[in-house]
Design a protein around this motif. Structure first.
Motif, PDB file in Angstrom:
ATOM      1  N   LEU A   5       0.817  -1.217   0.000  1.00  0.00           N
ATOM      2  CA  LEU A   5       0.000   0.000   0.000  1.00  0.00           C
ATOM      3  C   LEU A   5       0.847   1.263   0.000  1.00  0.00           C
ATOM      4  N   HIS A  60       3.688   2.540  -7.069  1.00  0.00           N
ATOM      5  CA  HIS A  60       3.280   1.418  -7.920  1.00  0.00           C
ATOM      6  C   HIS A  60       3.306   1.852  -9.375  1.00  0.00           C
ATOM      7  N   PHE A 120      -2.181   3.873 -10.741  1.00  0.00           N
ATOM      8  CA  PHE A 120      -1.550   4.574  -9.625  1.00  0.00           C
ATOM      9  C   PHE A 120      -0.608   5.688 -10.071  1.00  0.00           C
ATOM     10  N   PRO A 173      -0.579   3.042  -3.709  1.00  0.00           N
ATOM     11  CA  PRO A 173      -2.029   2.832  -3.685  1.00  0.00           C
ATOM     12  C   PRO A 173      -2.711   3.564  -2.530  1.00  0.00           C
ATOM     13  N   VAL A 189      -8.920   1.003  -6.197  1.00  0.00           N
ATOM     14  CA  VAL A 189      -7.923   0.127  -5.570  1.00  0.00           C
ATOM     15  C   VAL A 189      -8.546  -1.233  -5.287  1.00  0.00           C
TER      16      VAL A 189
END
Length: 175
Positions: A113, A117, A122, A127, A142
């Motif tokens: 997370l 990314h 993203f 994320p 997500v």
């Protein structure tokens, strides 16, 4: 030619999916609010979200409102969240669940997370930036990404895949 719903034949209109309005009834939302908020708070703790990130994930309620919800949830008190807030909590629960499926250890899911990314969705950001961006759409994006990944549909090629050359017929072995 577009038709108004009322001009559809009864059989065609009956075949359209309908949301059950009872899902949004105050008594159902009241039943889900405290357990949903307790679970959200536990996940937010696990993910290391600060107060602002928690507020943004929930749609930016007033701080006093958020703290009242948290207090009532911890005390197993009764309160009723709106549909938007419950939908956001549901998305966070789905994200947490997907991370648990995709990663053997919780810390690996949290690290995913927080890392930038490379997927187009993203744009090089972590994320968590979408999750705490303040929009329900970010949360759902997500969640959909992780659900598709769990199903093997969404991962863009990584470094190991970029140089992959497709197999030729001569390399295939049929038995």
């Amino acid at each position: 030619m577009r038709r108004h719903l009322s001009t559809l034949a009864p059989a065609a209109e009956a075949a359209l999916p309908r949301l059950d309005p009872r899902r949004f009834a105050p008594e159902n939302r009241r039943r889900l609010s405290a357990p949903g908020m307790r679970t959200f708070l536990a996940i937010a703790d696990l993910w290391g979200l600060d107060e602002t990130q928690r507020l943004l994930a929930l749609g930016y309620p007033a701080r006093s409102t958020f703290h009242r919800w948290a207090r009532l949830a911890r005390e197993h008190g009764a309160f009723t969240l709106d549909v938007d807030t419950l939908a956001r909590i549901s998305a966070i629960l789905g994200i947490h669940q997907a991370l648990g499926v995709l990663h053997e250890h919780e810390r690996d899911g949290v690290a995913w997370l927080r890392r930038p990314h490379g997927a187009t969705l993203f744009g090089g950001q972590p994320p968590l930036a979408l999750i705490t961006g303040g929009t329900q759409d970010g949360l759902m994006a997500v969640r959909r990404f992780l659900d598709a990944t769990r199903g093997g549909l969404s991962m863009e090629p990584n470094a190991a895949d970029r140089d992959f050359a497709p197999y030729t017929d001569a390399e295939l072995v049929l038995s």
